[in-house]
Design a protein around this motif. Structure first.
Motif, PDB file in Angstrom:
ATOM      1  N   SER A  83       2.266   1.775  -3.511  1.00  0.00           N
ATOM      2  CA  SER A  83       1.108   2.022  -4.181  1.00  0.00           C
ATOM      3  C   SER A  83       0.958   3.598  -4.354  1.00  0.00           C
ATOM      4  O   SER A  83       0.621   4.385  -5.083  1.00  0.00           O
ATOM      5  CB  SER A  83       0.000   1.237  -4.116  1.00  0.00           C
ATOM      6  N   THR A  84       0.987   4.047  -2.962  1.00  0.00           N
ATOM      7  CA  THR A  84       0.671   5.622  -2.488  1.00  0.00           C
ATOM      8  C   THR A  84       1.896   6.428  -3.044  1.00  0.00           C
ATOM      9  O   THR A  84       1.564   7.354  -3.866  1.00  0.00           O
ATOM     10  CB  THR A  84       0.502   5.769  -1.094  1.00  0.00           C
ATOM     11  N   GLY A 103       1.601   6.558  -7.305  1.00  0.00           N
ATOM     12  CA  GLY A 103       0.290   7.171  -7.400  1.00  0.00           C
ATOM     13  C   GLY A 103      -0.462   6.333  -8.175  1.00  0.00           C
ATOM     14  O   GLY A 103      -0.387   5.119  -8.631  1.00  0.00           O
ATOM     15  N   THR A 104      -1.593   6.768  -9.003  1.00  0.00           N
ATOM     16  CA  THR A 104      -2.373   5.972  -9.718  1.00  0.00           C
ATOM     17  C   THR A 104      -2.505   6.387 -11.085  1.00  0.00           C
ATOM     18  O   THR A 104      -1.552   7.195 -11.604  1.00  0.00           O
ATOM     19  CB  THR A 104      -3.828   6.531  -9.571  1.00  0.00           C
ATOM     20  N   GLU A 106       0.876  -1.370   0.167  1.00  0.00           N
ATOM     21  CA  GLU A 106       0.004   0.116   0.093  1.00  0.00           C
ATOM     22  C   GLU A 106       0.870   1.244   0.002  1.00  0.00           C
ATOM     23  O   GLU A 106       0.279   2.299  -0.526  1.00  0.00           O
ATOM     24  CB  GLU A 106      -1.046  -0.172   1.275  1.00  0.00           C
TER      25      GLU A 106
END
Length: 100
Positions: free
Chosen positions: A91-92, A95-96, A88
């Protein structure tokens, strides 16, 4: 109501506790807390004001027990925020993905 805090007897009344805390700014909550007149105070801060003793002289549980018997809403120590898993966190940081 008669109670003992730090080996000293006190006669506490709900309205007198509310009056004593009126105008006092709540400190940040780090432990047990109590709601008095829609404001949330640390239990140790309230204990210091109503007993006029140093916070080190009594435990939070003594004050919590007395305030609960007076009818105040007491809350336990807030749970620590959960740390994100390594996946997590990565992933943060990444970014998306961009939408095309």
């Amino acid at each position: 109501m008669r109670c003992v805090i730090a080996r000293f007897p006190f006669d506490l009344v709900k309205s007198e506790v509310q009056a004593a805390m009126k105008g006092i700014k709540p400190e940040p909550i780090t432990g047990e807390s109590v709601v008095i007149s829609r404001r949330t105070y640390p239990v140790k801060q309230v204990g210091e004001v109503i007993t006029r003793q140093d916070r080190r002289d009594f435990s939070a549980s003594e004050v919590t027990r007395a305030l609960t018997r007076l009818g105040f809403t007491c809350r336990p120590v807030p749970a620590p925020a959960a740390e994100p898993s390594p996946l997590e966190a990565a992933s943060t940081m990444l970014g998306t993905p961009a939408q095309s």
